[in-house]
Design a protein around this motif. Structure first.
Motif, PDB file in Angstrom:
ATOM      1  N   PRO A  96      61.991 -11.408 -93.433  1.00 27.69           N
ATOM      2  CA  PRO A  96      63.366 -11.861 -93.619  1.00 27.69           C
ATOM      3  C   PRO A  96      64.518 -11.173 -92.621  1.00 27.69           C
ATOM      4  CG  PRO A  96      62.676 -10.214 -95.230  1.00 27.69           C
ATOM      5  CD  PRO A  96      61.413 -10.420 -94.231  1.00 27.69           C
ATOM      6  N   ALA A  97      64.031 -10.179 -92.061  1.00 27.77           N
ATOM      7  CA  ALA A  97      64.929  -9.449 -91.108  1.00 27.77           C
ATOM      8  C   ALA A  97      65.535 -10.202 -89.889  1.00 27.77           C
ATOM      9  CB  ALA A  97      64.402  -8.196 -90.602  1.00 27.77           C
ATOM     10  N   GLY A  98      66.905 -10.583 -90.100  1.00 28.35           N
ATOM     11  CA  GLY A  98      67.354 -11.479 -88.860  1.00 28.35           C
ATOM     12  C   GLY A  98      67.624 -12.886 -89.258  1.00 28.35           C
ATOM     13  N   VAL A  99      67.271 -13.259 -90.490  1.00 31.98           N
ATOM     14  CA  VAL A  99      67.601 -14.950 -90.902  1.00 31.98           C
ATOM     15  C   VAL A  99      68.837 -14.909 -90.995  1.00 31.98           C
ATOM     16  CG1 VAL A  99      67.319 -16.391 -92.861  1.00 31.98           C
ATOM     17  CG2 VAL A  99      65.291 -14.840 -92.105  1.00 31.98           C
ATOM     18  N   GLY A 100      69.493 -15.874 -90.339  1.00 30.16           N
ATOM     19  CA  GLY A 100      70.931 -16.283 -90.600  1.00 30.16           C
ATOM     20  C   GLY A 100      72.016 -15.636 -89.472  1.00 30.16           C
ATOM     21  N   THR A 101      71.291 -14.852 -88.536  1.00 31.62           N
ATOM     22  CA  THR A 101      71.911 -14.055 -87.426  1.00 31.62           C
ATOM     23  C   THR A 101      71.748 -14.625 -86.090  1.00 31.62           C
ATOM     24  OG1 THR A 101      70.272 -12.679 -87.114  1.00 31.62           O
ATOM     25  CG2 THR A 101      71.626 -12.203 -88.931  1.00 31.62           C
ATOM     26  N   GLU A 102      72.221 -13.844 -84.855  1.00 31.22           N
ATOM     27  CA  GLU A 102      71.926 -14.347 -83.730  1.00 31.22           C
ATOM     28  C   GLU A 102      70.472 -14.359 -83.445  1.00 31.22           C
ATOM     29  OE1 GLU A 102      74.350 -12.516 -80.861  1.00 31.22           O
ATOM     30  OE2 GLU A 102      76.194 -13.343 -81.634  1.00 31.22           O
ATOM     31  N   VAL A 103      69.777 -13.449 -84.021  1.00 29.33           N
ATOM     32  CA  VAL A 103      68.221 -12.820 -83.751  1.00 29.33           C
ATOM     33  C   VAL A 103      67.654 -14.178 -84.168  1.00 29.33           C
ATOM     34  CG1 VAL A 103      66.436 -11.527 -84.795  1.00 29.33           C
ATOM     35  CG2 VAL A 103      68.632 -10.435 -84.409  1.00 29.33           C
ATOM     36  N   ALA A 104      68.089 -15.084 -85.007  1.00 31.82           N
ATOM     37  CA  ALA A 104      67.115 -16.161 -85.437  1.00 31.82           C
ATOM     38  C   ALA A 104      67.309 -17.344 -84.418  1.00 31.82           C
ATOM     39  CB  ALA A 104      67.339 -16.430 -86.668  1.00 31.82           C
ATOM     40  N   GLU A 105      68.236 -17.366 -83.323  1.00 34.31           N
ATOM     41  CA  GLU A 105      68.382 -18.568 -82.692  1.00 34.31           C
ATOM     42  C   GLU A 105      67.344 -18.886 -81.954  1.00 34.31           C
ATOM     43  OE1 GLU A 105      71.769 -17.788 -80.316  1.00 34.31           O
ATOM     44  OE2 GLU A 105      73.309 -17.668 -82.032  1.00 34.31           O
ATOM     45  N   GLY A 106      67.166 -20.348 -82.042  1.00 30.26           N
ATOM     46  CA  GLY A 106      65.515 -20.718 -81.401  1.00 30.26           C
ATOM     47  C   GLY A 106      64.630 -20.660 -82.092  1.00 30.26           C
ATOM     48  N   LYS A 107      64.337 -19.797 -83.202  1.00 31.07           N
ATOM     49  CA  LYS A 107      63.095 -19.338 -83.848  1.00 31.07           C
ATOM     50  C   LYS A 107      62.976 -20.213 -84.998  1.00 31.07           C
ATOM     51  CE  LYS A 107      63.408 -14.849 -81.944  1.00 31.07           C
ATOM     52  NZ  LYS A 107      63.713 -13.194 -82.125  1.00 31.07           N
ATOM     53  N   GLU A 108      61.794 -20.361 -85.233  1.00 30.76           N
ATOM     54  CA  GLU A 108      61.149 -21.129 -86.420  1.00 30.76           C
ATOM     55  C   GLU A 108      61.410 -20.268 -87.849  1.00 30.76           C
ATOM     56  OE1 GLU A 108      57.125 -22.891 -88.762  1.00 30.76           O
ATOM     57  OE2 GLU A 108      57.219 -22.390 -86.720  1.00 30.76           O
ATOM     58  N   VAL A 109      61.975 -21.120 -88.723  1.00 32.64           N
ATOM     59  CA  VAL A 109      62.425 -20.512 -90.216  1.00 32.64           C
ATOM     60  C   VAL A 109      61.455 -21.084 -91.189  1.00 32.64           C
ATOM     61  CG1 VAL A 109      64.193 -19.859 -91.784  1.00 32.64           C
ATOM     62  CG2 VAL A 109      64.558 -19.510 -89.436  1.00 32.64           C
ATOM     63  N   ARG A 110      61.023 -20.179 -91.949  1.00 39.90           N
ATOM     64  CA  ARG A 110      60.092 -21.041 -93.229  1.00 39.90           C
ATOM     65  C   ARG A 110      60.632 -20.372 -94.487  1.00 39.90           C
ATOM     66  NH1 ARG A 110      53.713 -21.803 -91.409  1.00 39.90           N
ATOM     67  NH2 ARG A 110      53.998 -22.707 -89.421  1.00 39.90           N
ATOM     68  N   ASN A 111      60.355 -21.189 -95.422  1.00 39.30           N
ATOM     69  CA  ASN A 111      60.912 -20.995 -96.682  1.00 39.30           C
ATOM     70  C   ASN A 111      59.650 -20.404 -97.670  1.00 39.30           C
ATOM     71  OD1 ASN A 111      61.657 -21.345 -99.770  1.00 39.30           O
ATOM     72  ND2 ASN A 111      63.544 -21.110 -98.772  1.00 39.30           N
ATOM     73  N   PHE A 112      59.528 -19.320 -97.961  1.00 41.28           N
ATOM     74  CA  PHE A 112      58.549 -18.995 -99.126  1.00 41.28           C
ATOM     75  C   PHE A 112      58.859 -18.482-100.349  1.00 41.28           C
ATOM     76  CE2 PHE A 112      56.724 -18.276 -94.833  1.00 41.28           C
ATOM     77  CZ  PHE A 112      55.558 -18.844 -94.771  1.00 41.28           C
ATOM     78  N   ASP A 113      58.572 -19.376-101.355  1.00 40.73           N
ATOM     79  CA  ASP A 113      59.330 -18.913-102.883  1.00 40.73           C
ATOM     80  C   ASP A 113      60.469 -18.985-102.850  1.00 40.73           C
ATOM     81  OD1 ASP A 113      56.502 -18.913-104.022  1.00 40.73           O
ATOM     82  OD2 ASP A 113      56.368 -16.909-103.426  1.00 40.73           O
ATOM     83  N   GLY A 114      61.234 -19.936-102.061  1.00 36.85           N
ATOM     84  CA  GLY A 114      62.935 -19.613-102.351  1.00 36.85           C
ATOM     85  C   GLY A 114      63.757 -18.854-101.365  1.00 36.85           C
ATOM     86  N   LYS A 115      62.829 -18.300-100.455  1.00 44.11           N
ATOM     87  CA  LYS A 115      63.475 -17.172 -99.542  1.00 44.11           C
ATOM     88  C   LYS A 115      63.068 -17.600 -97.945  1.00 44.11           C
ATOM     89  CE  LYS A 115      64.191 -12.263 -98.720  1.00 44.11           C
ATOM     90  NZ  LYS A 115      63.663 -10.909 -99.105  1.00 44.11           N
ATOM     91  N   ASP A 116      64.186 -17.591 -97.417  1.00 43.38           N
ATOM     92  CA  ASP A 116      63.735 -17.724 -95.745  1.00 43.38           C
ATOM     93  C   ASP A 116      63.278 -16.704 -94.917  1.00 43.38           C
ATOM     94  OD1 ASP A 116      64.679 -20.576 -95.915  1.00 43.38           O
ATOM     95  OD2 ASP A 116      66.723 -19.906 -95.254  1.00 43.38           O
ATOM     96  N   TYR A 117      62.202 -17.024 -94.146  1.00 44.36           N
ATOM     97  CA  TYR A 117      61.623 -15.968 -93.341  1.00 44.36           C
ATOM     98  C   TYR A 117      61.765 -16.403 -91.721  1.00 44.36           C
ATOM     99  CZ  TYR A 117      60.044 -13.711 -97.960  1.00 44.36           C
ATOM    100  OH  TYR A 117      60.022 -13.180 -98.905  1.00 44.36           O
ATOM    101  N   LEU A 118      61.688 -15.433 -91.004  1.00 45.05           N
ATOM    102  CA  LEU A 118      61.985 -15.707 -89.498  1.00 45.05           C
ATOM    103  C   LEU A 118      60.419 -15.498 -88.851  1.00 45.05           C
ATOM    104  CD1 LEU A 118      63.746 -16.485 -87.060  1.00 45.05           C
ATOM    105  CD2 LEU A 118      64.182 -14.016 -86.943  1.00 45.05           C
ATOM    106  N   MET A 119      60.171 -16.531 -88.082  1.00 41.47           N
ATOM    107  CA  MET A 119      58.674 -16.169 -87.623  1.00 41.47           C
ATOM    108  C   MET A 119      58.848 -15.737 -86.110  1.00 41.47           C
ATOM    109  SD  MET A 119      55.530 -18.877 -86.524  1.00 41.47           S
ATOM    110  CE  MET A 119      56.240 -19.413 -84.893  1.00 41.47           C
ATOM    111  N   GLU A 120      58.121 -14.474 -86.083  1.00 41.91           N
ATOM    112  CA  GLU A 120      58.141 -13.774 -84.906  1.00 41.91           C
ATOM    113  C   GLU A 120      56.574 -13.716 -84.217  1.00 41.91           C
ATOM    114  OE1 GLU A 120      60.744 -12.621 -83.149  1.00 41.91           O
ATOM    115  OE2 GLU A 120      62.343 -12.127 -84.582  1.00 41.91           O
ATOM    116  N   TYR A 121      56.480 -13.839 -82.863  1.00 43.83           N
ATOM    117  CA  TYR A 121      55.322 -13.798 -82.366  1.00 43.83           C
ATOM    118  C   TYR A 121      54.760 -12.093 -82.194  1.00 43.83           C
ATOM    119  CZ  TYR A 121      55.476 -18.584 -81.487  1.00 43.83           C
ATOM    120  OH  TYR A 121      55.327 -20.025 -81.522  1.00 43.83           O
TER     121      TYR A 121
END
Length: 233
Positions: free
Chosen positions: A121-146
């Protein structure tokens, strides 16, 4: 049992060449691989991508590599103690990827576990998330990081044995264990090197299966980044 001992830092880093991606253990100046950093400075390899919690200080640690223009890109979570880093960043000389500290640690861990990516969840909705995949699990967004893909991981331990087993002491057990798991080639410098079988297995933090080269370091400065003492009364 394979003996993984090399003669010193110069031999340990001999095949690190221009353009390599390397992880460097430590937190601040605590637990950094001083001998290997100095060897890299002397070898003057260029175009490095360095994955480290921070960038050292101006005249010590990774700061020495920055001063010599050896680092092309820094992937870090905290870089506030290095004026040369700031200068290179603002002038566009240095690529920088600033990452939340927990995400940095977990991407190292994922690489060690053989996981391709993590969700945080760290970085969701910020500049950190730009261009990255976001998935929702149980109603909460998570950022995918390689997971990181590092050619080398260089760590510093308190004790090690000839089979590569490592024990870290106190605060130096920071990014070192997770980075030791994560490099294609892991290099460990230790303050004390003993024969295989001499370390109590219950106290080993990193099993030797992760370590490819090990040597006993020397002349450690162990600088204190910000020394704070109580005023005399």
């Amino acid at each position: 049992m394979i003996n993984k001992v090399v003669s010193g830092a110069e031999e340990a880093i001999k095949d690190i060449s221009d353009g390599a991606t390397i992880m460097l253990g430590g937190f601040g100046l605590c637990g950094i691989p001083e001998n290997c950093i100095n060897a890299l400075v002397n070898k003057n390899v260029k175009g490095l991508t360095c994955i480290s919690n921070n960038a050292g200080v101006d005249d010590f640690g990774i700061g020495l590599m920055l001063k010599q223009r050896q680092v092309k890109k820094m992937i870090s979570s905290y870089v506030g103690e290095n004026a040369e880093f700031e200068r290179q960043l603002l002038s566009g000389e240095l690529e920088v990827d600033l990452i939340p500290q927990g995400t940095l640690a977990t991407r190292c861990l994922a690489a060690g576990y053989g996981m391709p990516a993590i969700f945080t969840p760290a970085g969701v909705g910020t500049e950190v998330a730009e261009g990255k995949e976001v998935r929702n699990f149980d109603g909460k967004d998570y950022l995918m990081e390689y997971a990181f893909d590092a050619d080398f991981a260089i760590v510093k331990a308190w004790k090690g044995d000839t089979a590569g087993n490592l024990i870290f002491r106190s605060t130096s057990r920071n990014f070192n264990p997770v980075m030791a798991m994560a490099g294609k080639v892991t290099i460990a410098e230790v303050e004390e090197l003993v024969e295989a079988g001499e370390l109590d297995p219950d106290y080993i933090h990193t099993p030797g299966i992760y370590v490819h080269r090990i040597f006993q370091g020397k002349n450690y400065e162990k600088r204190i980044e910000q020394r704070t003492v109580r005023a005399k009364t």
